[in-house]
Write a protein that holds these residues in place. Sequence first.
Motif, PDB file in Angstrom:
ATOM      1  N   UNK A 233       0.600  -1.645  -0.359  1.00  0.00           N
ATOM      2  CA  UNK A 233       0.414   0.116   0.306  1.00  0.00           C
ATOM      3  C   UNK A 233       1.326   1.278  -0.213  1.00  0.00           C
ATOM      4  N   UNK A 234       2.228   0.872   0.843  1.00  0.00           N
ATOM      5  CA  UNK A 234       2.653   3.019   0.750  1.00  0.00           C
ATOM      6  C   UNK A 234       3.450   2.729  -0.457  1.00  0.00           C
ATOM      7  N   UNK A 235       3.881   1.102  -1.092  1.00  0.00           N
ATOM      8  CA  UNK A 235       3.977   2.075  -2.234  1.00  0.00           C
ATOM      9  C   UNK A 235       3.492   2.220  -3.448  1.00  0.00           C
ATOM     10  N   UNK A 236       2.311   1.954  -3.556  1.00  0.00           N
ATOM     11  CA  UNK A 236       0.990   2.312  -4.227  1.00  0.00           C
ATOM     12  C   UNK A 236       0.860   3.639  -4.084  1.00  0.00           C
ATOM     13  N   UNK A 237       1.399   4.304  -2.648  1.00  0.00           N
ATOM     14  CA  UNK A 237       1.561   5.884  -2.351  1.00  0.00           C
ATOM     15  C   UNK A 237       2.235   6.837  -3.032  1.00  0.00           C
ATOM     16  N   UNK A 238       3.362   6.239  -3.041  1.00  0.00           N
ATOM     17  CA  UNK A 238       4.255   6.172  -3.327  1.00  0.00           C
ATOM     18  C   UNK A 238       4.815   6.702  -4.678  1.00  0.00           C
ATOM     19  N   UNK A 239       4.035   5.472  -5.602  1.00  0.00           N
ATOM     20  CA  UNK A 239       3.935   5.448  -7.037  1.00  0.00           C
ATOM     21  C   UNK A 239       3.013   6.876  -7.325  1.00  0.00           C
ATOM     22  N   UNK A 240       2.004   6.813  -7.195  1.00  0.00           N
ATOM     23  CA  UNK A 240       0.818   8.170  -6.598  1.00  0.00           C
ATOM     24  C   UNK A 240       1.726   9.353  -7.203  1.00  0.00           C
ATOM     25  N   UNK A 241       1.702   9.834  -5.998  1.00  0.00           N
ATOM     26  CA  UNK A 241       2.856  10.752  -5.601  1.00  0.00           C
ATOM     27  C   UNK A 241       3.895  11.408  -6.183  1.00  0.00           C
ATOM     28  N   UNK A 242       4.208   9.695  -6.817  1.00  0.00           N
ATOM     29  CA  UNK A 242       5.792  10.338  -7.852  1.00  0.00           C
ATOM     30  C   UNK A 242       5.308  10.751  -8.840  1.00  0.00           C
ATOM     31  N   UNK A 243       4.041  10.396  -9.214  1.00  0.00           N
ATOM     32  CA  UNK A 243       3.233  10.563 -10.521  1.00  0.00           C
ATOM     33  C   UNK A 243       2.548  12.266 -10.677  1.00  0.00           C
ATOM     34  N   UNK A 244       2.234  12.690  -9.293  1.00  0.00           N
ATOM     35  CA  UNK A 244       1.703  13.452  -9.245  1.00  0.00           C
ATOM     36  C   UNK A 244       3.090  14.801  -9.565  1.00  0.00           C
ATOM     37  N   UNK A 245       4.145  14.309  -9.152  1.00  0.00           N
ATOM     38  CA  UNK A 245       5.100  15.176  -8.450  1.00  0.00           C
ATOM     39  C   UNK A 245       5.390  15.211 -10.176  1.00  0.00           C
TER      40      UNK A 245
ATOM     41  N   UNK B  13      -2.367  10.367  12.858  1.00  0.00           N
ATOM     42  CA  UNK B  13      -2.320   9.885  10.962  1.00  0.00           C
ATOM     43  C   UNK B  13      -2.165   8.626  11.981  1.00  0.00           C
ATOM     44  N   UNK B  14      -2.672   7.597  11.000  1.00  0.00           N
ATOM     45  CA  UNK B  14      -2.347   6.141  11.174  1.00  0.00           C
ATOM     46  C   UNK B  14      -1.983   6.053   9.649  1.00  0.00           C
ATOM     47  N   UNK B  15      -1.345   4.542  10.095  1.00  0.00           N
ATOM     48  CA  UNK B  15      -1.480   3.527   9.024  1.00  0.00           C
ATOM     49  C   UNK B  15      -0.536   4.441   7.682  1.00  0.00           C
ATOM     50  N   UNK B  16      -0.949   4.459   6.728  1.00  0.00           N
ATOM     51  CA  UNK B  16       0.343   4.979   5.535  1.00  0.00           C
ATOM     52  C   UNK B  16       0.303   6.127   4.934  1.00  0.00           C
ATOM     53  N   UNK B  17      -0.865   7.067   5.618  1.00  0.00           N
ATOM     54  CA  UNK B  17      -0.826   7.824   6.130  1.00  0.00           C
ATOM     55  C   UNK B  17       0.211   8.716   7.005  1.00  0.00           C
TER      56      UNK B  17
ATOM     57  N   UNK C 248     -14.224  22.648 -12.319  1.00  0.00           N
ATOM     58  CA  UNK C 248     -13.234  23.116 -11.030  1.00  0.00           C
ATOM     59  C   UNK C 248     -12.040  22.189 -11.293  1.00  0.00           C
ATOM     60  N   UNK C 249     -12.252  21.520 -12.356  1.00  0.00           N
ATOM     61  CA  UNK C 249     -10.853  20.062 -12.198  1.00  0.00           C
ATOM     62  C   UNK C 249      -9.330  21.144 -12.979  1.00  0.00           C
ATOM     63  N   UNK C 250     -10.475  21.730 -13.857  1.00  0.00           N
ATOM     64  CA  UNK C 250      -8.727  22.286 -14.865  1.00  0.00           C
ATOM     65  C   UNK C 250      -8.583  20.543 -15.713  1.00  0.00           C
ATOM     66  N   UNK C 251      -7.094  20.809 -16.309  1.00  0.00           N
ATOM     67  CA  UNK C 251      -7.287  19.492 -17.085  1.00  0.00           C
ATOM     68  C   UNK C 251      -7.051  18.677 -16.111  1.00  0.00           C
ATOM     69  N   UNK C 252      -8.124  17.234 -16.607  1.00  0.00           N
ATOM     70  CA  UNK C 252      -7.333  16.095 -15.853  1.00  0.00           C
ATOM     71  C   UNK C 252      -6.902  14.712 -16.351  1.00  0.00           C
ATOM     72  N   UNK C 253      -5.354  14.773 -15.716  1.00  0.00           N
ATOM     73  CA  UNK C 253      -4.471  13.831 -16.069  1.00  0.00           C
ATOM     74  C   UNK C 253      -4.914  11.767 -15.637  1.00  0.00           C
ATOM     75  N   UNK C 254      -4.721  11.709 -16.247  1.00  0.00           N
ATOM     76  CA  UNK C 254      -5.618   9.569 -15.445  1.00  0.00           C
ATOM     77  C   UNK C 254      -3.549   9.318 -15.669  1.00  0.00           C
ATOM     78  N   UNK C 255      -3.514   8.382 -14.405  1.00  0.00           N
ATOM     79  CA  UNK C 255      -1.986   7.979 -14.483  1.00  0.00           C
ATOM     80  C   UNK C 255      -2.579   6.508 -13.513  1.00  0.00           C
ATOM     81  N   UNK C 256      -2.416   5.320 -14.120  1.00  0.00           N
ATOM     82  CA  UNK C 256      -3.523   3.851 -13.618  1.00  0.00           C
ATOM     83  C   UNK C 256      -2.162   3.160 -12.747  1.00  0.00           C
ATOM     84  N   UNK C 257      -0.983   4.066 -12.829  1.00  0.00           N
ATOM     85  CA  UNK C 257       0.317   3.065 -11.329  1.00  0.00           C
ATOM     86  C   UNK C 257       0.029   1.476 -11.311  1.00  0.00           C
ATOM     87  N   UNK C 258      -0.156   1.224 -13.053  1.00  0.00           N
ATOM     88  CA  UNK C 258      -0.272  -0.275 -13.136  1.00  0.00           C
ATOM     89  C   UNK C 258      -1.614  -1.493 -12.809  1.00  0.00           C
ATOM     90  N   UNK C 259      -2.872  -0.388 -12.620  1.00  0.00           N
ATOM     91  CA  UNK C 259      -3.858  -0.930 -11.633  1.00  0.00           C
ATOM     92  C   UNK C 259      -4.505  -2.142 -13.187  1.00  0.00           C
TER      93      UNK C 259
END
Length: 505
Positions: free
Chosen positions: A36-48, A99-103, A206-217
Amino acid sequence: MTGSFESSGLAVGRALYRAEQVRELDRRTIAAGTEGFALMQRAAAAAWRVLRETWPQARSLSVLCGGGNNGGDGHVLAALAAAEGWTVQRVALKPVEKLSGDARRAADMASAAGVGLEPWNEGVPLEGEVVVDALLGTGLAGEVCGAVREAIAAINASARPVLAIDIPSGIHADSGAELGVAVRATRTVTFIGDKLGLYTGRAPALTGEVVLRELGAPEVASDELMPAAELLDSTLIAAALPPRPRDAHKGAAGHALVLGGAPGFGGAALLAAEHAARLGAGKVSLATAPEHVTACLVRRPEIMAHGVRGAADIDGLPSKADVLVVGPGLGQGSWGQAMLQAALDAGRPLVVDADALNLLASRFAGLKRDDWLLTPHPGEAARLLGIGAAEVEADRPAAAAELRRRFGGVVILKGAGSLVAGPSGLAVCPYGNPGMASGGMGDALSGLLGALLAQGLSPETAARVGVMVHALAADEAAAAGGERGLLAGDLASCARILVNPTMGE
């Protein structure tokens, strides 16, 4: 595509999911071996990466982090930015110790990387060149309140560009409704699966341009997870409307009859008829009040205009057409009622719009047909459903589905992110612009739809193609002359080009 489905055997758009379905995709990705935390890191990296690509000159950030995993994405992104030498202001809406868990792991990771942390207080200045909204994720159900509401107001007041993580905070992920207040994002990066609520209702503003990053799902998700909707793609237009054979004749292109234009309301019916002609119906007839016939002949002599004073004058006109468009300028008096009754009795496919919809709600209740296409705006949808327009807008996908359940056929719920509810499910149109908020746009759409039905498209395919042609024609017209002052009549020439996609080949 994960869980994709066919649309009348033609081009398939992007799958859209409800929030719980995306959480299920997330669970399946983790169950397949991604921690789970690896998936969070993957999401943050995509956003960055999206942030750097969008604002390459920026060197400072303000990251506002909520208390859940969406906030966790923000903490990790803050750490990534700091590691690359950016100045990072990290603001927490919830104390780290709570906070708890991955957060919690994400917050600790950012702190270990040397990123400062300050608690949210109303009045905290946002110092970054770009603001990152990591306040609320897709689990939001009730109205935003308290400190989060204050933080959203501060983001919107900052006048800085905003990157929203997964969804702008305050938007309902399933309906697109604004839950009290929501972040106005410049760009939104969303993860795992695209969300239905990003494309309809209040969300498109409100969204502006939407970008999808599937993260391997998609590699691990099951095809059994059926999408909640489909995001329409303009490639469907060419697939549905191939070039005509060289020996084509007008009889093969169908005959559309527009019934509308009560005394004093001739413009709406003429707009519908003109757009039906421009979209390729072989023959277009217009049954309208006699005083409007001359104007029709002057403006568009190709349209066969018939003056109709009442039921006795309609005669056999509907039976001579392949498809009927009823409603533009119809009125709700005896003249309009007679026109609608004639259309209903003709046994022909119908496009039902404007006052014909209001008459269905008030005087023709209980009808249900498979061969009609209903095109309500939120107010008309509310009258058909016996609820308020605000209730329709609070959950547009549910309203569209309920309209189809009650009335059958295919339903287009117009508005930002127009929805098409048909036998294949729900589809969302991502095109269009605010200039379309002007009189006659719905009349133009009804004419386009009548022409597509006349040329042999199924009601569902006609609806999906029609809403895209209508919206894209408006986008082309707005690009040429601006959104303000865009008129329904400006769409016809643009629409003609769109339905001839191989013209230049």
